[in-house]
Design a protein around this motif. Structure first.
Motif, PDB file in Angstrom:
ATOM      1  N   GLY A 194       0.778  -1.229   0.000  1.00 11.02           N
ATOM      2  CA  GLY A 194       0.000   0.000   0.000  1.00 11.02           C
ATOM      3  C   GLY A 194       0.807   1.275   0.000  1.00 11.02           C
ATOM      4  N   PHE A 195       2.147   1.171  -0.047  1.00 10.38           N
ATOM      5  CA  PHE A 195       2.964   2.382  -0.052  1.00 10.38           C
ATOM      6  C   PHE A 195       2.757   3.134  -1.363  1.00 10.38           C
ATOM      7  N   ALA A 196       2.248   4.347  -1.246  1.00 12.16           N
ATOM      8  CA  ALA A 196       1.870   5.132  -2.431  1.00 12.16           C
ATOM      9  C   ALA A 196       3.017   6.044  -2.853  1.00 12.16           C
ATOM     10  N   ALA A 197       4.068   5.455  -3.350  1.00 11.12           N
ATOM     11  CA  ALA A 197       5.225   6.251  -3.780  1.00 11.12           C
ATOM     12  C   ALA A 197       4.854   7.219  -4.887  1.00 11.12           C
ATOM     13  N   HIS A 198       3.840   6.887  -5.678  1.00  9.14           N
ATOM     14  CA  HIS A 198       3.484   7.700  -6.844  1.00  9.14           C
ATOM     15  C   HIS A 198       2.904   9.058  -6.472  1.00  9.14           C
ATOM     16  N   LEU A 199       2.624   9.296  -5.210  1.00  9.68           N
ATOM     17  CA  LEU A 199       1.991  10.562  -4.828  1.00  9.68           C
ATOM     18  C   LEU A 199       2.906  11.765  -5.024  1.00  9.68           C
ATOM     19  N   HIS A 200       4.203  11.535  -5.134  1.00  9.20           N
ATOM     20  CA  HIS A 200       5.130  12.637  -5.418  1.00  9.20           C
ATOM     21  C   HIS A 200       6.245  12.097  -6.292  1.00  9.20           C
ATOM     22  N   PRO A 201       6.600  12.798  -7.362  1.00  8.34           N
ATOM     23  CA  PRO A 201       7.612  12.265  -8.284  1.00  8.34           C
ATOM     24  C   PRO A 201       8.973  12.038  -7.634  1.00  8.34           C
ATOM     25  N   VAL A 202       9.339  12.853  -6.640  1.00  8.76           N
ATOM     26  CA  VAL A 202      10.628  12.675  -5.972  1.00  8.76           C
ATOM     27  C   VAL A 202      10.636  11.373  -5.173  1.00  8.76           C
ATOM     28  N   VAL A 203       9.546  11.106  -4.471  1.00 12.32           N
ATOM     29  CA  VAL A 203       9.445   9.864  -3.710  1.00 12.32           C
ATOM     30  C   VAL A 203       9.395   8.674  -4.657  1.00 12.32           C
TER      31      VAL A 203
ATOM     32  N   ALA B 164      13.394  18.562  -0.513  1.00 10.88           N
ATOM     33  CA  ALA B 164      13.210  17.505  -1.502  1.00 10.88           C
ATOM     34  C   ALA B 164      11.827  17.560  -2.153  1.00 10.88           C
ATOM     35  N   LEU B 165      10.797  17.882  -1.365  1.00 12.38           N
ATOM     36  CA  LEU B 165       9.437  17.812  -1.882  1.00 12.38           C
ATOM     37  C   LEU B 165       8.899  19.140  -2.405  1.00 12.38           C
ATOM     38  N   THR B 166       9.449  20.267  -1.921  1.00 15.96           N
ATOM     39  CA  THR B 166       8.913  21.565  -2.354  1.00 15.96           C
ATOM     40  C   THR B 166       9.989  22.521  -2.839  1.00 15.96           C
ATOM     41  N   GLY B 167      11.267  22.207  -2.588  1.00 11.13           N
ATOM     42  CA  GLY B 167      12.334  23.139  -2.942  1.00 11.13           C
ATOM     43  C   GLY B 167      12.550  24.218  -1.909  1.00 11.13           C
ATOM     44  N   ARG B 168      11.819  24.153  -0.776  1.00  8.66           N
ATOM     45  CA  ARG B 168      11.952  25.148   0.285  1.00  8.66           C
ATOM     46  C   ARG B 168      12.158  24.443   1.615  1.00  8.66           C
ATOM     47  N   ARG B 169      12.837  25.095   2.541  1.00 14.01           N
ATOM     48  CA  ARG B 169      13.031  24.505   3.855  1.00 14.01           C
ATOM     49  C   ARG B 169      11.712  24.461   4.610  1.00 14.01           C
ATOM     50  N   ALA B 170      11.636  23.601   5.621  1.00 12.11           N
ATOM     51  CA  ALA B 170      10.402  23.442   6.383  1.00 12.11           C
ATOM     52  C   ALA B 170      10.744  23.290   7.861  1.00 12.11           C
ATOM     53  N   ASP B 171       9.745  23.506   8.714  1.00 12.31           N
ATOM     54  CA  ASP B 171       9.880  23.224  10.143  1.00 12.31           C
ATOM     55  C   ASP B 171       9.152  21.906  10.429  1.00 12.31           C
ATOM     56  N   ASP B 172       9.064  21.538  11.708  1.00 10.54           N
ATOM     57  CA  ASP B 172       8.419  20.267  12.047  1.00 10.54           C
ATOM     58  C   ASP B 172       6.975  20.223  11.578  1.00 10.54           C
ATOM     59  N   GLU B 173       6.253  21.318  11.793  1.00 11.61           N
ATOM     60  CA  GLU B 173       4.855  21.343  11.382  1.00 11.61           C
ATOM     61  C   GLU B 173       4.726  21.159   9.875  1.00 11.61           C
ATOM     62  N   GLY B 174       5.598  21.838   9.134  1.00 11.60           N
ATOM     63  CA  GLY B 174       5.567  21.691   7.683  1.00 11.60           C
ATOM     64  C   GLY B 174       5.946  20.291   7.249  1.00 11.60           C
ATOM     65  N   MET B 175       6.948  19.683   7.911  1.00 11.56           N
ATOM     66  CA  MET B 175       7.341  18.316   7.576  1.00 11.56           C
ATOM     67  C   MET B 175       6.178  17.356   7.784  1.00 11.56           C
TER      68      MET B 175
END
Length: 307
Positions: free
Chosen positions: A96-105, A256-267
């Motif tokens: 059930g791992f949906a790797a396809h949900l993001h091209p990087v993953v 990796a997923l957005t090109g921008r840094r994130a904090d814990d909430e964003g992660m």
């Protein structure tokens, strides 16, 4: 899987494995630095010294036709061999791992198709290494682990490579004098946490569900969600563990997923589509992108130098 014992008490199992299994990549995540005295990679295979309760064992993994042969020596040999499939990631269920949900993953999943989440089985060693890694850079934590295991660990039984040692049991960690911690670069806060955890180490069992093990760990002052997630991900192969509070993971996920840094909430928001498999995403992103991530902020503080 077949088992054979010799007259000397040595035993082995041959574990059927998929051809694509990345043994070194899967088990290598359990090694704490290149000089970890509990692991050694040599031409005849991967060697690991470990404990199951009070019993010490040496494990050697090497590729053979049709799978991986695991040889073990010492009083803990049978228990370690029973855990070999988990160590090799064969108990890891990616259904059930949906790797396809993001091209990087999806790309990381294709590129590292042989990577599995290992179930190390040695909960106590995972507790100690995770606590040592609190609030300091990895190179310092690994140096502390290397020094303490080299000085207080048990020589690996059997024909092990020179210097291979099993980490001390909880009772030894709980009674180390203060100067041993300080000369290994470990401050009072972390050494006190290890000592408190050692007093209740019997409660940290490998047969617990990850959520229950994490709950028990977090009852120890000095252990929080980050440390608990480190332990459940390594010792139990927890596919959903997320190390909230990590200095680098939020930035890795964001970059990796957005090109921008994130904090814990964003992660956590970015990982939500993969709930149940979030550790898998973190491992894939770290394997594929960690060395390429831009540096964010100052380097973490260094531990006191060892003497």
């Amino acid at each position: 899987m077949t088992t054979e014992s010799t007259a000397t008490g040595d035993a082995h199992v041959v574990v059927a494995c998929p051809d694509a299994l990345d043994v070194r990549g899967t088990t290598g995540r359990l090694r704490r630095g290149a000089g970890d005295p509990t692991w050694r990679w040599v031409p005849d295979g991967a060697w690991h010294a470990t404990r199951r309760g009070d019993d010490v064992a040496t494990l050697r993994l090497r590729a053979v036709p049709g799978g991986v042969r695991a040889d073990a020596w010492g009083p803990g040999a049978e228990a370690v061999l029973a855990d070999a499939p988990g160590l090799l990631g064969l108990l890891d269920d990616a259904t059930g791992f949906a790797a396809h949900l993001h091209p990087v993953v999806a790309r990381a999943h294709r590129t590292h198709a042989g990577l599995r989440l290992a179930r190390g089985g040695d909960v106590w060693s995972a507790v100690v290494t995770a606590v040592l890694e609190q609030r300091v850079v990895g190179v310092d934590a690994h140096a502390s682990w290397r020094r303490l295991v080299a000085r207080h660990g048990t020589p690996a039984p059997g024909p092990a490579p020179a210097g291979l040692r099993a980490a001390p049991p909880p009772r030894v960690w709980g009674t180390l004098p203060v100067w041993e911690w300080r000369t290994a670069g470990v401050d009072a806060q972390r050494s006190d946490t290890v000592r408190r955890a050692a007093a209740v180490a019997h409660a940290f069992r490998a047969d617990l569900p990850p959520t229950e093990l994490a709950r028990r760990l977090c009852t120890v002052p000095g252990i929080g969600p980050w440390t608990a997630a480190e332990v459940t991900s390594r010792a139990l192969g927890d596919p959903d563990a997320v190390q909230v509070g990590d200095a680098h993971l939020p930035h890795l996920v964001g970059w990796a997923l957005t090109g921008r840094r994130a904090d814990d909430e964003g992660m956590l928001r970015l990982l939500e589509p993969w709930r149940g498999q979030r550790q898998r995403v973190l491992v894939l992103l770290a394997t594929a992108h960690l060395g390429r991530m831009p540096a964010y902020g100052p380097r973490g503080r260094r531990a006191l130098p060892m003497r």
